[in-house]
Design a protein around this motif. Structure first.
Motif, short mmCIF file in Angstrom:
data_model
loop_
_atom_site.label_atom_id
_atom_site.label_comp_id
_atom_site.label_asym_id
_atom_site.label_seq_id
_atom_site.Cartn_x
_atom_site.Cartn_y
_atom_site.Cartn_z
N MET A 255 -29.17 -12.09 -2.05
CA MET A 255 -28.51 -13.22 -1.38
C MET A 255 -28.95 -13.35 0.08
N GLY A 256 -29.21 -14.62 0.48
CA GLY A 256 -29.67 -14.86 1.84
C GLY A 256 -31.17 -14.88 1.96
N PHE A 257 -31.84 -14.79 0.80
CA PHE A 257 -33.31 -14.81 0.83
C PHE A 257 -33.88 -15.90 -0.07
N GLY A 258 -35.01 -16.42 0.33
CA GLY A 258 -35.71 -17.42 -0.45
C GLY A 258 -35.22 -18.82 -0.16
N HIS A 259 -35.97 -19.80 -0.67
CA HIS A 259 -35.61 -21.20 -0.45
C HIS A 259 -36.37 -22.06 -1.44
N ARG A 260 -35.72 -23.17 -1.84
CA ARG A 260 -36.38 -24.08 -2.79
C ARG A 260 -37.56 -24.78 -2.14
N VAL A 261 -37.45 -25.12 -0.87
CA VAL A 261 -38.50 -25.94 -0.24
C VAL A 261 -39.43 -25.09 0.62
N TYR A 262 -38.89 -24.26 1.48
CA TYR A 262 -39.74 -23.44 2.36
C TYR A 262 -40.47 -22.38 1.53
N THR A 263 -41.72 -22.07 1.92
CA THR A 263 -42.48 -21.08 1.13
C THR A 263 -42.78 -19.80 1.91
N THR A 264 -42.84 -19.91 3.25
CA THR A 264 -43.17 -18.68 3.99
C THR A 264 -42.08 -18.28 4.98
N LYS A 265 -41.32 -19.23 5.47
CA LYS A 265 -40.18 -18.88 6.35
C LYS A 265 -39.22 -20.05 6.44
N ASP A 266 -37.98 -19.72 6.77
CA ASP A 266 -36.97 -20.75 7.06
C ASP A 266 -36.97 -20.88 8.58
N PRO A 267 -37.42 -22.01 9.13
CA PRO A 267 -37.56 -22.13 10.59
C PRO A 267 -36.26 -21.85 11.36
N ARG A 268 -35.14 -21.96 10.70
CA ARG A 268 -33.85 -21.75 11.37
C ARG A 268 -33.57 -20.26 11.60
N ASN A 269 -34.24 -19.43 10.77
CA ASN A 269 -33.91 -18.00 10.79
C ASN A 269 -34.18 -17.36 12.15
N VAL A 270 -35.31 -17.71 12.77
CA VAL A 270 -35.68 -17.05 14.03
C VAL A 270 -34.61 -17.29 15.10
N VAL A 271 -33.98 -18.46 15.04
CA VAL A 271 -32.96 -18.80 16.06
C VAL A 271 -31.69 -17.99 15.83
N ILE A 272 -31.18 -18.01 14.60
CA ILE A 272 -29.90 -17.32 14.35
C ILE A 272 -30.07 -15.81 14.42
N PRO A 307 -35.94 -14.29 4.81
CA PRO A 307 -34.51 -14.63 4.97
C PRO A 307 -34.34 -16.12 5.23
N ASN A 308 -33.36 -16.75 4.59
CA ASN A 308 -33.02 -18.14 4.92
C ASN A 308 -31.90 -18.11 5.95
N LEU A 309 -31.42 -19.28 6.33
CA LEU A 309 -30.43 -19.37 7.42
C LEU A 309 -29.21 -18.51 7.14
N PHE A 311 -28.83 -15.54 5.85
CA PHE A 311 -28.86 -14.07 5.94
C PHE A 311 -28.36 -13.56 7.30
N TYR A 312 -28.98 -14.01 8.38
CA TYR A 312 -28.53 -13.53 9.69
C TYR A 312 -27.32 -14.31 10.23
N SER A 313 -26.99 -15.43 9.55
CA SER A 313 -25.71 -16.08 9.90
C SER A 313 -24.58 -15.12 9.55
N ALA A 314 -24.75 -14.40 8.44
CA ALA A 314 -23.73 -13.43 8.03
C ALA A 314 -23.49 -12.39 9.14
N SER A 315 -24.59 -11.86 9.71
CA SER A 315 -24.44 -10.88 10.79
C SER A 315 -23.75 -11.52 11.99
N SER A 316 -24.24 -12.68 12.40
CA SER A 316 -23.69 -13.28 13.64
C SER A 316 -22.21 -13.59 13.47
N TYR A 317 -21.80 -14.08 12.30
CA TYR A 317 -20.37 -14.38 12.08
C TYR A 317 -19.55 -13.09 12.08
N HIS A 318 -20.11 -12.07 11.43
CA HIS A 318 -19.40 -10.76 11.40
C HIS A 318 -19.22 -10.23 12.82
#
Ligand code: SDX
Length: 374
Positions: A255-272, A307-309, A311-318
């Motif tokens: 959970m928190g990994f992969g994406h239907r559209v993105y193939t190499t990274k979720d651009p949002r991940n680096v920010v969160i 990781p998609n958005l 995965f690290y959203s979980a850490s930041s919310y926690h």
């Protein structure tokens, strides 16, 4: 991610036109033509919600007026409070959000001609935090919270009412960016659900609730809660490495990994991820973050899956002390801006959405009278 062409689930199918967002397709992630990094680094969520719904960044006066309207909607009627008090304590907060939206739609419905569609979106965006947190404190702290607050943003108001104390600035900043990142993402499952509902000329509440229902699943919005539970399984990074390799061997979805559209990274991940790292200020949080990074490393080394958005959203919310079951409700609060923009766009040039299917059932059969059925 495996490069085999994805099939099923409308993968790769262009299901309509929209002027709201680009995802991948070489343009990166843009909302109404503005790059997500520019918005995350310079705007507040209310500015982005206004941009998505009205198509332009607000002037200072437009933003102040919009924020005032949102704050004015924080109050809950006695009828709504009574309904919230009668939703069971053990209900999932996603079901509380779905039920509360429905109740609000019964009490303050949209006009038949949709003439108050923007006001309904402001009502929902303004009330979501109050509805969830009123239910929460009533059942878990035996307290009927009020909605008065000095906080003039949804990010600050949510955190203050959750913890019943003024939030740290770094938490408000992280929540604000999270709401921006979650706000819109083209024809994802929940947005497309909302558009399908809107295409039948259903009302705004029903369309938003279609989105909530689709978002709830762990393959979509529910992934941030599931990702937190995954990371929490492990005591340290080494244990996580072994555990994830095991799961991959069993063909489990991480959970928190992969994406239907993105193939190499979720651009949002680096920010969160940056915000999550900055908030990992205790030994416990540092360890949680190291376990997360180990999972990220194993997933990339073994499957080239990122990781998609969520995965690290979980850490930041926690790290902001948010209860796990509130992670996906925060996704609702944010994505209501995107859903609302798509619903209005669908209404403006509507055609009932009704695709076909390839029949794979049995051929024509003779009817069997009851006495002959075994
Ligand atoms: C969101 O669409 C959006 O824009 C959504 C979203 C938004 O902002 O609205 O970005 C938000 O929903 C993000 C995704 C959250 N969901 C999860 O994190 C759940 C875990 N992820 C997977 O279930 C999966 O990656 C999906 C559902 C997100 C996408 O799956 P697809 O496109 O249907 O791809 P697939 O399941 O067919 O996987 C292709 C291959 C398979 O391997 P093979 O069978 O070809 O060997 O990649 C593997 C999969 O097994 N794979 C994974 C995996 N994701 C894909 N293997 C392990 N763990 C994963 N997470």
């Amino acid at each position: 991610m495996s490069n085999t062409k994805k099939t099923g689930g409308l993968a790769g199918v262009v299901a309509g036109e929209s002027a709201i967002c680009t995802v991948g397709t070489g343009h990166g992630l843009n909302y109404r033509g503005y790059d997500i990094y520019d918005l995350a680094n310079n705007a507040i969520f209310e500015e982005v919600a206004y941009l998505l719904i009205f198509g332009e960044l607000p002037t200072q006066k437009e933003l102040s007026d919009y924020k005032k309207k949102l704050s004015n909607e924080r109050d809950l009627s006695d009828t709504l409070k009574t309904i919230l008090e009668n939703i069971p304590k053990n209900a999932h907060p996603m079901d509380v959000m779905r039920t509360a939206s429905s109740a609000l739609g019964c009490i303050e419905p949209e006009n038949e001609d949709f003439s108050n569609q923007n006001e309904i979106l402001i009502k929902l965006l303004g009330k979501f935090s109050s509805m969830l947190l009123y239910w929460y404190h009533f059942h878990f702290h035996n307290e009927k919270i009020n909605t008065s607050s000095e906080q003039d943003t949804i990010a600050g108001f949510f955190l203050e009412k959750l913890h019943n104390k003024p939030p740290k600035k770094e938490h408000i900043d992280c929540m604000n960016v999270s709401l921006i990142l979650y706000a819109e993402h083209e024809f994802n499952a929940s947005t497309f659900s909302a558009r399908i509902s809107a295409s039948t000329l259903s009302d705004m509440y029903s369309n938003i609730i279609s989105g909530i229902c689709a978002l709830r699943g762990p393959l979509h919005g529910g992934a941030n809660e599931a990702a937190f539970r995954l990371v929490s399984l492990y005591k340290n990074a080494d244990e996580a490495r072994v555990g994830i390799l095991d799961k991959l061997k069993n063909k489990d979805k991480i959970m928190g990994f992969g994406h239907r559209v993105y193939t190499t990274k979720d651009p949002r991940n680096v920010v969160i991820k940056k915000y999550a790292k900055e908030l990992s200020t205790t030994k416990e949080f540092e360890n949680f973050f190291q376990i997360s990074e180990m999972i990220e490393k194993v997933m990339w080394d073994e499957k080239k899956i990122f990781p998609n958005l969520d995965f690290y959203s979980a850490s930041s919310y926690h790290f902001m002390g948010i209860p796990t079951d509130f992670f996906t409700p925060l996704f609702i609060i944010s994505r209501t801006a995107g859903w609302g923009a798509h619903i209005i766009e669908q209404r403006a040039n509507n055609k009932l959405i009704r695709p076909s299917s390839t029949y794979i059932g049995v051929d024509n059969r003779e009817f069997i009278p009851m006495e002959k059925r075994i």
